[in-house]
Enzyme design. Structure first.
Site, short mmCIF file in Angstrom:
data_model
loop_
_atom_site.label_atom_id
_atom_site.label_comp_id
_atom_site.label_asym_id
_atom_site.label_seq_id
_atom_site.Cartn_x
_atom_site.Cartn_y
_atom_site.Cartn_z
N ARG A 132 -75.73 58.62 -78.68
CA ARG A 132 -75.68 58.40 -77.24
C ARG A 132 -77.02 58.83 -76.65
O ARG A 132 -77.30 60.00 -76.51
CB ARG A 132 -74.52 59.18 -76.62
N HIS A 150 -73.49 61.78 -71.07
CA HIS A 150 -72.12 61.29 -71.25
C HIS A 150 -71.74 60.35 -70.11
O HIS A 150 -71.21 59.27 -70.33
CB HIS A 150 -71.17 62.47 -71.32
N TYR A 188 -77.08 70.92 -73.68
CA TYR A 188 -76.50 71.06 -75.01
C TYR A 188 -77.25 70.33 -76.12
O TYR A 188 -76.83 70.34 -77.27
CB TYR A 188 -75.03 70.62 -75.02
#
Length: 361
Positions: free
Chosen positions: A255, A259, A268
């Site tokens: 990705r 998100h 993160y």
């Protein structure tokens, strides 16, 4: 049971530099299929860019970008016949559009206008879903019903790596294997379930290795290689259609963006990690291959880009138009037949609307 185990290394037919990698088990798609796949990649990337812009303009409430994962969606759609069914996730809007759903209709859920903007039976596409893994159960139930009815239908169910941590994932795969249901499970392993890395979701060697526990074959494939994806999914769909039962396919992808627009992925993961995957981009990879083979020239690129821009313009214009929702529509799709309590509530609402119109006069 060794024939159920996936390969140690994901299947790859075209590498990150666009070079062909021969494989004894999987044949490369035709030139025409690769050219059409490239067209779809360009369109999918333009859709992602346009939707991200619409979020910033307040025209979409949320958008889960599939930038960098488009090859998975394109190969999934390409593996299905017209009568087959696709069960997508919330990140698979590009696949939904490639199945024939109008771009604006595919975005209704993410705009917040309605639960679903298209009739699933018009396109054999289940509604985009935000709950994790529920669509897997729906796909299995649908495919099992097709068998009972004597229909030659395959269901392809898409999910992310985070969905494999849900109980619905286990239930869907177990039922499908026991009853040899004609369904293909495509896990888009993009390495993160929002902020949770795959290493904190499973200790298995790979997600495809989970298949052997259910008694079905598993396969790993380079999820940024459209050629490999198309070949692996074609084999899995053919197996399902011939009565061979389900297959679990794990597509290794990434990705590239957050998100959703509500996520801060810098909290993160490191930018250096993201940059590593830029070099594996499915779009630039296939472009390099087609250009090297003299199958793609500047005029063809321009024509594809113009088509993608026209689709983006249609989507932008449709979402820039304000809608006038009718509150009475809330009651239209709750029950198949009348319900006394709902009818009472409807009459109350209708009375309030009539009084509001009279007061406005």
């Amino acid at each position: 049971m060794n024939d159920l185990l996936p390969r140690g290394v994901p299947v790859q037919l075209i590498d990150a530099e666009g070079l062909v990698r021969d494989d004894d088990g999987y044949a490369a798609p035709s030139t025409a299929a690769l050219l059409d796949g490239y067209r779809s990649l360009v369109i999918g990337r333009r859709i992602n860019d346009q939707c991200n812009a619409l979020v910033r303009q307040g025209r979409l409430a949320v958008y889960p970008s599939s930038h960098g994962q488009e090859a998975c969606q394109i190969a999934a759609v390409g593996a299905l016949e017209a009568g087959d069914w696709l069960f997508p996730t919330y990140r698979d809007s590009v696949a939904v559009m490639l199945r024939g759903v109008r771009p604006a209709d595919a975005m209704v859920l993410l705009k917040g206008d309605w639960h679903n903007g298209y009739d699933p039976y018009d396109h054999n596409v289940a509604p985009l879903t935000t709950p994790l893994a529920t669509q897997l159960l729906h796909a299995v139930g649908f495919a099992h019903a097709a068998v009972l009815k004597g229909e030659n239908t395959v269901a392809l169910a898409m999910c992310g790596d985070g969905a494999t941590s849900e109980g619905d994932f286990h239930e869907a795969l177990n039922f499908a294997a026991v009853f040899r249901v004609p369904v293909v499970f495509l896990v888009q392993n993009n390495r993160f379930a929002i902020s949770v890395p795959l290493s904190r979701q499973t200790a298995a060697e790979s997600l495809a290795h989970k298949a052997i526990g259910y008694g079905m074959p598993g396969e790993r494939v380079d999820g940024n290689d459209l050629a490999a994806l198309a070949s692996v999914l074609e084999v899995a769909v053919a197996r399902a259609r011939s009565g061979g039962g389900p297959t679990l396919v794990e597509a290794h992808t990434y990705r590239m963006q957050a998100h959703t627009n509500a996520d801060d992925d810098t909290r993160y993961r490191e930018r250096s990690e993201v940059q590593e995957w830029v070099e594996r981009d499915p779009l630039t990879r296939l472009r390099a291959h087609l250009t090297r083979a003299n199958l793609l020239d500047a005029s063809a690129e321009t024509a594809i880009a113009d088509e993608a821009e026209a689709i983006a313009t249609e989507l932008r214009d449709a979402l820039n138009a304000d809608t006038a929702p009718d509150p009475r529509a809330l009651f239209e799709h709750v029950y198949a037949s009348g319900n006394p309590q709902l009818d009472e509530q409807y009459e109350l609402l209708r009375g309030e609307l009539e009084r509001s119109r009279e007061d406005a006069r």
